[in-house]
Motif scaffolding. Structure first.
Motif, PDB file in Angstrom:
ATOM      1  N   SER A  92       0.707  -1.155  -0.334  1.00  0.00           N
ATOM      2  CA  SER A  92       0.596   0.222  -0.392  1.00  0.00           C
ATOM      3  C   SER A  92       0.803   1.193   0.128  1.00  0.00           C
ATOM      4  O   SER A  92       0.217   2.799   0.396  1.00  0.00           O
ATOM      5  CB  SER A  92      -1.036  -0.260   1.344  1.00  0.00           C
ATOM      6  OG  SER A  92       0.059   0.106   2.542  1.00  0.00           O
ATOM      7  N   ALA A 152      -8.187  -8.888   3.082  1.00  0.00           N
ATOM      8  CA  ALA A 152      -7.849  -7.641   2.877  1.00  0.00           C
ATOM      9  C   ALA A 152      -8.849  -7.710   4.238  1.00  0.00           C
ATOM     10  O   ALA A 152      -8.611  -6.080   4.799  1.00  0.00           O
ATOM     11  CB  ALA A 152      -9.165  -7.442   1.233  1.00  0.00           C
ATOM     12  N   LYS A 153      -9.385  -8.260   4.617  1.00  0.00           N
ATOM     13  CA  LYS A 153     -10.006  -8.026   6.036  1.00  0.00           C
ATOM     14  C   LYS A 153      -9.206  -7.710   6.774  1.00  0.00           C
ATOM     15  O   LYS A 153      -9.660  -6.858   8.444  1.00  0.00           O
ATOM     16  CB  LYS A 153     -11.334  -8.721   5.938  1.00  0.00           C
ATOM     17  CG  LYS A 153     -10.304  -9.987   6.129  1.00  0.00           C
ATOM     18  CD  LYS A 153     -12.558 -10.684   6.215  1.00  0.00           C
ATOM     19  CE  LYS A 153     -11.896 -12.558   6.831  1.00  0.00           C
ATOM     20  NZ  LYS A 153     -13.440 -13.417   7.200  1.00  0.00           N
ATOM     21  N   ALA A 156      -5.930  -6.369   6.650  1.00  0.00           N
ATOM     22  CA  ALA A 156      -5.071  -5.633   6.799  1.00  0.00           C
ATOM     23  C   ALA A 156      -5.102  -4.911   7.663  1.00  0.00           C
ATOM     24  O   ALA A 156      -5.752  -4.236   8.660  1.00  0.00           O
ATOM     25  CB  ALA A 156      -5.648  -3.850   5.540  1.00  0.00           C
ATOM     26  N   ASN A 201      -2.513  -9.451   8.178  1.00  0.00           N
ATOM     27  CA  ASN A 201      -1.755  -8.972   6.307  1.00  0.00           C
ATOM     28  C   ASN A 201      -0.821  -7.442   6.435  1.00  0.00           C
ATOM     29  O   ASN A 201      -1.283  -6.501   6.526  1.00  0.00           O
ATOM     30  CB  ASN A 201      -3.337  -8.745   5.966  1.00  0.00           C
ATOM     31  CG  ASN A 201      -3.341  -8.417   4.557  1.00  0.00           C
ATOM     32  OD1 ASN A 201      -1.972  -8.207   4.130  1.00  0.00           O
ATOM     33  ND2 ASN A 201      -3.695  -7.800   2.857  1.00  0.00           N
ATOM     34  N   ASN A 218      -4.542  -6.254  -0.750  1.00  0.00           N
ATOM     35  CA  ASN A 218      -5.649  -6.140  -1.314  1.00  0.00           C
ATOM     36  C   ASN A 218      -5.850  -5.955  -3.068  1.00  0.00           C
ATOM     37  O   ASN A 218      -5.692  -5.308  -3.517  1.00  0.00           O
ATOM     38  CB  ASN A 218      -6.277  -4.346  -0.739  1.00  0.00           C
ATOM     39  CG  ASN A 218      -7.922  -4.354  -0.501  1.00  0.00           C
ATOM     40  OD1 ASN A 218      -9.114  -4.908  -1.327  1.00  0.00           O
ATOM     41  ND2 ASN A 218      -8.520  -3.155  -0.239  1.00  0.00           N
ATOM     42  N   ASP A 219      -6.707  -7.372  -2.812  1.00  0.00           N
ATOM     43  CA  ASP A 219      -6.082  -7.563  -4.670  1.00  0.00           C
ATOM     44  C   ASP A 219      -7.863  -8.570  -4.948  1.00  0.00           C
ATOM     45  O   ASP A 219      -8.488  -8.864  -4.446  1.00  0.00           O
ATOM     46  CB  ASP A 219      -5.723  -8.220  -5.034  1.00  0.00           C
ATOM     47  CG  ASP A 219      -5.492  -8.731  -6.467  1.00  0.00           C
ATOM     48  OD1 ASP A 219      -4.101  -8.075  -7.207  1.00  0.00           O
ATOM     49  OD2 ASP A 219      -6.283  -9.398  -7.427  1.00  0.00           O
ATOM     50  N   GLU A 277      -9.047 -11.807  -3.204  1.00  0.00           N
ATOM     51  CA  GLU A 277     -10.439 -12.130  -2.845  1.00  0.00           C
ATOM     52  C   GLU A 277     -11.754 -12.943  -2.982  1.00  0.00           C
ATOM     53  O   GLU A 277     -12.273 -13.753  -2.393  1.00  0.00           O
ATOM     54  CB  GLU A 277     -11.100 -10.346  -2.616  1.00  0.00           C
ATOM     55  CG  GLU A 277     -10.154  -9.886  -1.835  1.00  0.00           C
ATOM     56  CD  GLU A 277     -10.129  -9.848  -0.566  1.00  0.00           C
ATOM     57  OE1 GLU A 277     -10.967  -9.904   0.378  1.00  0.00           O
ATOM     58  OE2 GLU A 277      -9.396 -10.036  -0.109  1.00  0.00           O
TER      59      GLU A 277
END
Length: 522
Positions: free
Chosen positions: A278, A433-434, A436, A440, A445-446, A450
């Motif tokens: 990110s 992603a949840k 992050a 994570n 987050n892709d 997902e």
């Protein structure tokens, strides 16, 4: 005078004997860098637990090294042919440390407690829990979950006592931790030590334990020492009896020490370098790819770990079928590929060898938690990255606070970390992603990942289907380079002359199955 001296000597002798007997009732374990920093013994809400957890609590089932499952608080279980119904028979006569009974109503209360926690995925496939009778419980499933027994065997599914859990709230697991396990928590100081005292009424051991009664040591102290040299000296000088999870780079020294014995069992760990997707420059997948291929796994295995263990080229331990990905997805040292991809991404070598793009140097932050092994590993990785034109500045962060720092999401760019797990769902744990921030750490987050995650976690009907789905999900994550694999250690523990280890360490790691078989040497 002679009579007085004789009496004094006799008293001293009896006192020494009493002291020796008392010492024989106690043992001190040292947990090294990978295990330090667990902030709580609340298994439902924790994201990090340590070796003492399975001594405080029991689980419904436990897993052996051959991946087979055995009852602990469950005596038997069966699944309907369509996988939509699981029935568990529970062990009779089991009580929690505070005297409350363990029964089917405990399970009815326990499963819903995971809702809203980071461990909710372990029970997400369970629609409702039915109490059939006092010792029979049935899970009605939303969808088949071929991974259910594995989840139930994890330390995160240790079963706490309901009344104290609700009464203590967030203090449960910190000020008190009440389970049905072979030891009761007497004292816990976060980041320092945990003191356990024997549960004299214990009789819930699984068939993996030779000892079916109370544990053989009256008291266990688990000290947390992140600095490996200090931990080793404690063992060598008699300040500790068992060194849990010996750092691999200490193996040659311990093997040469005749005062210390060593036990090595198959590894369940991967050391890796997460890449924060990110933040710049790692938002560019080419930069991530170039960084991942700059890590020389073989050099690290040889120079830091003395050749003990294996190199890693995926995110999973090599004994898992889901690690058998198409070779094109594997990540192994390839400096020419690294340099070529850096060039393609626009990062060209500057006058001092460090790459530059649009006037900005390729300088990043590389985190490691304190501890000799992590520091040395970070230094080697730093040198390897520099060899392809990346300047990585190392930051050493205290093990007790590093996870909170990761949750800030943007403070770090690279890190060296390790995890211990024997199931492919660890890919979900570290790349969904949840999650992050933490766990994570890569902030991955892709959308395609997902989608594949959902299929692997929720749509698999059989074990074989689950393996195929997770392999596909794993391959996609590998193709996006949110991490670089480094190393697969063996599991080792070292112990001194005051303890006797069981002939065989049972289970997928060093936990209660074998620990209640450990005995005083005299």
């Amino acid at each position: 005078m002679k009579t007085m001296m004789k009496g004094s000597l006799l008293a001293l002798g009896l006192s020494a004997l009493a002291a020796g007997t008392a010492l024989a009732q106690e043992a001190t374990f040292v947990m090294t860098a990978r295990l330090v920093g667990a902030p709580t013994y609340n298994p439902i809400k924790a994201t990090k637990l340590n070796t003492a957890t399975t001594l405080i609590y029991d689980r419904l089932v436990v897993q052996d090294a051959d991946q087979s499952f055995h009852g602990q608080l469950a005596t038997s279980w069966e699944s309907s042919p369509d996988g939509m119904l699981w029935t568990f028979k529970l062990k009779p006569g089991v009580k929690f440390h505070n005297g409350e009974p363990f029964n089917a109503k405990t399970i009815e209360w326990w499963v819903p407690q995971f809702k809203g926690t980071e461990n909710a995925f372990t029970v997400e496939a369970i629609d409702k829990v039915e109490v059939v009778d006092d010792l029979t419980v049935r899970f009605h499933m939303k969808n088949p979950d071929p991974n259910l027994l594995f989840n139930l065997a994890s330390s995160f599914m240790c079963i706490p006592e309901p009344k104290s859990y609700e009464a203590l709230g967030d203090k449960f697991g910190v000020t008190e931790a009440i389970g049905t396990g072979p030891y009761k928590m007497q004292q816990f100081t976060v980041g320092q030590q945990t003191v356990l005292v024997r549960n004299d009424d214990y009789k819930s051991a699984s068939a993996l334990s030779k000892n079916q009664g109370p544990a053989k040591f009256k008291k266990l102290t688990f000290r947390e020492i992140g600095e490996e040299s200090t931990a080793y000296l404690e063992l060598k000088t008699g300040g500790a009896d068992v060194l849990v999870n010996v750092p691999t780079d200490f193996l040659p020294r311990i093997q040469a020490d005749k005062a210390v014995k060593l036990v090595t069992i198959p590894g369940n760990e991967v050391v890796y370098m997460p890449i924060n997707t990110s933040v710049e420059p790692f938002t560019d997948v080419k930069v991530r790819e170039a960084t991942a291929f700059a890590v020389n796994q073989k050099e690290i295995l040889t120079s830091l770990y003395g050749g003990n263990g294996e190199t890693a080229d995926t995110f999973l331990i090599s004994s898992l079928k889901e690690s058998q990905v198409d070779p094109k997805y594997k990540i192994s040292y390839d400096p020419e590929r690294s340099k070529k991809v850096f060039d393609a991404a626009g990062w060209k070598p500057g006058p001092d060898g460090i790459r530059v793009k649009d006037g900005k140097r390729l300088e990043v932050k590389l985190w490691a938690q304190n501890g000799t092994e992590f520091k040395r590993l970070a230094e080697i990785v730093q040198a390897q990255l520099k060899a392809v034109g990346m300047q990585a500045d190392i930051s050493i962060v205290d093990a007790g606070s590093i996870n909170a720092q990761y949750r800030k999401k943007t403070e770090h760019q690279l890190a060296v970390r390790a995890y211990q797990w024997t199931n492919a769902d660890i890919v979900d744990w570290f790349f969904a992603a949840k999650r992050a921030g933490y766990p994570n750490v890569s902030m991955f987050n892709d959308p395609e990942a997902e989608k594949l995650n959902d299929i692997a976690m929720n749509k698999s009907k059989t074990w074989d289907e689950r393996v195929a789905n997770f392999t596909k999900y794993h391959e996609y994550v590998l193709s996006q380079y949110p991490f670089a694999p480094i190393y697969q250690p063996v599991q080792s523990l070292a112990y001194g002359k005051r303890v006797v280890m069981p002939e065989k360490i049972r289970g997928i790691g060093f936990s209660s199955q074998s620990m209640i078989d450990i005995a005083p040497a005299n």
